[in-house]
Scaffold this active site. Structure first.
Site, PDB file in Angstrom:
ATOM      1  N   HIS A 122       0.748  -1.233  -0.033  1.00 25.52           N
ATOM      2  CA  HIS A 122       0.080  -0.057   0.079  1.00 25.52           C
ATOM      3  C   HIS A 122       0.735   1.182   0.115  1.00 25.52           C
ATOM      4  O   HIS A 122       2.002   1.118   0.489  1.00 25.52           O
ATOM      5  CB  HIS A 122      -0.957   0.127   1.282  1.00 25.52           C
ATOM      6  CG  HIS A 122      -2.238   1.162   1.239  1.00 25.52           C
ATOM      7  ND1 HIS A 122      -1.763   2.255   1.501  1.00 25.52           N
ATOM      8  CD2 HIS A 122      -3.014   1.006   0.557  1.00 25.52           C
ATOM      9  CE1 HIS A 122      -2.899   3.043   1.285  1.00 25.52           C
ATOM     10  NE2 HIS A 122      -3.733   2.207   0.848  1.00 25.52           N
ATOM     11  N   ASP A 161      -8.049  -4.940  -0.112  1.00 21.69           N
ATOM     12  CA  ASP A 161      -8.700  -5.830  -1.481  1.00 21.69           C
ATOM     13  C   ASP A 161      -8.370  -7.172  -0.997  1.00 21.69           C
ATOM     14  O   ASP A 161      -8.934  -7.895  -1.858  1.00 21.69           O
ATOM     15  CB  ASP A 161      -7.731  -5.251  -2.798  1.00 21.69           C
ATOM     16  CG  ASP A 161      -8.335  -3.827  -2.952  1.00 21.69           C
ATOM     17  OD1 ASP A 161      -9.470  -3.545  -3.032  1.00 21.69           O
ATOM     18  OD2 ASP A 161      -7.319  -2.985  -3.223  1.00 21.69           O
TER      19      ASP A 161
END
Length: 451
Positions: free
Chosen positions: A328, A387
């Site tokens: 991320h 996700d």
């Protein structure tokens, strides 16, 4: 496209590819902040916001120091919003919407009134479903959703009014109707692309966003309270993620041009569709399908690591070299959204008899960063992102895969709306970053002298 046109496009694309590459060294030479990111991976500061904060590191003496991840809505930790909803056995997404739009937590009375207002607006305008959805179905629900947003302009009696009162009205209507637009777009796809039956149910004003969504996508309109509460949790966690994520930044950029609400939100939907943004949850599921098909023993750490190496080396799956769901831009030690979803996924997996699959997710979460470190030799801490588990949870809720990314939009419209309003109130200048031209001027060649 006929054969001649196909060849023409092929030739032209080759010309374009030859003329557009840029020497990577030039980015460093001109100190270009690629992706609006600094050399140390932090984002270039382009604005101020009071809506949300994404915390994953601290900067001390110019160095990034990894810290546990936090997601903050209007100064409140999102984990507290989740805990409050669960302790009071309430659906919490609507409270998150209220907080993001108005900046304060509502009293129970104000929340009840806001929920009732949202409920009244869920039904689409007369003839909208027939004319704007059924007559122009799409194979991709995100494109259908974007078209639905833009078409809403034509059904608005006052679409160009830039007053905050009018923009707030438009945003609340979109927040309320995003689930309906998405569900009906899905039903149209079932009918016209999948050859299946289409079910158009009316939303019920007394139901929450999560409950209505499950009602509208299922042929029998049935769902359990646990299913709806789990979906509601996912909606809370996806509602906002700071002003720097691609789709929220898109809202700021497009809104700064002084355009209408529907144009700004439609652009955000297009951004979220991308595989590097909201579309990543589908990529995770497809990657997991590939891993499950090619790894014989899901519990064997070495076998799983070997296959992840193949993915990373572009020898397996889609050959992009990416392990989807890992890493991320901001979170380092953990993505708090993924941490919350992971614990709920474990409970649901046990109920569904999918513990082996859940354990595979956990194993990849453990060894995936190790494989990435092996290849790139990078000390940057890598964690799974939201996700990684969201798609797994949606699949266990029997939500069709083509709805995973649209569900992200059904939630994120809350944050987009808050950023739209903030840009109108506090922005004041059109976004205009610079691009350095690296091609020298050339003498023009008349057409009859070109070779």
């Amino acid at each position: 496209m006929n054969e001649n046109n196909s060849k023409l496009i092929g030739n032209l694309s080759g010309i374009a590819m030859c003329n557009d590459p840029i020497d990577p060294s030039l980015y460093e030479k001109y100190d270009v902040k690629r992706g609006l990111r600094n050399a140390n991976g932090t984002g270039v500061l382009v604005g101020l916001t009071s809506i949300g904060d994404v915390v994953g590191y601290e900067v001390k003496d110019g160095k990034k120091i990894a810290i546990p991840g936090r997601l903050v809505y209007r100064g409140y930790n999102v984990e507290d919003l989740v805990k409050d909803a669960e302790e009071h056995n309430q659906f919490g997404y609507e409270q998150a919407v209220y907080l993001l739009l108005f900046g304060e937590l509502p009293t129970q009375e104000r929340l009840d009134n806001f929920r009732a207002y949202l409920g009244e607006l869920r039904t689409l305008p007369p003839n909208f479903t027939e004319d704007m959805i059924m007559k122009a179905p799409s194979s991709d629900i995100m494109n259908k959703l974007a078209r639905g947003v833009l078409a809403s302009y034509s059904y608005d009696q006052n679409p160009e009014d830039r007053s905050i009162q009018n923009i707030l009205r438009q945003c609340i209507e979109l927040i309320s109707r995003f689930g309906t637009l998405t569900a009906y777009g899905y039903q149209a796809k079932r009918r016209y692309y999948d050859g299946k039956s289409m079910y158009i149910h009316n939303p019920l004003p007394e139901l929450s966003t999560a409950e209505n969504f499950l009602r509208l996508i299922r042929n029998n309109k049935a769902f359990t309270d646990d299913e709806a509460k789990l979906l509601d949790l996912a909606l809370i966690l996806h509602a906002e993620h700071g002003g720097g994520n691609n789709s929220s930044l898109t809202v700021h950029v497009v809104s700064s041009a002084d355009t209408d609400t529907y144009s700004a939100i439609g652009a955000a939907v297009g951004s979220l569709k991308g595989f590097r943004h909201g579309g990543a949850n589908i990529q995770v599921m497809e990657m997991m399908d590939d891993i499950k098909s090619n790894v014989k023993d899901w519990s064997n750490e070495n076998e799983v690591k070997d296959y992840l190496r193949k993915i990373l080396n572009k020898q397996a799956f889609n050959r992009t070299g990416l392990i989807y769901g890992l890493g991320h831009a901001i979170y380092t030690i953990n993505d708090p959204r993924a941490s919350i979803l992971m614990s709920r996924a474990e409970k649901l997996a046990k109920e569904k008899g999918l513990e082996a699959e859940y354990n595979l997710y956990r194993l990849i979460e453990k060894v995936g960063p190790e494989v990435i470190y092996e290849k790139h030799g990078d000390e940057k801490k890598i964690c799974v992102n939201v996700d990684f588990y969201s798609g797994f949870i949606y699949s266990m809720l029997n939500i069709p895969r083509e709805l995973f990314t649209p569900l992200f939009a059904v939630s994120r419209i809350a944050g987009w709306s808050a950023h739209r309003i903030e840009e109108i109130i506090a922005g004041g200048r059109i976004y205009r970053p610079a691009y350095k031209n690296i091609l020298a001027e050339r003498e023009y060649i008349p057409i009859d002298k070109r070779k």
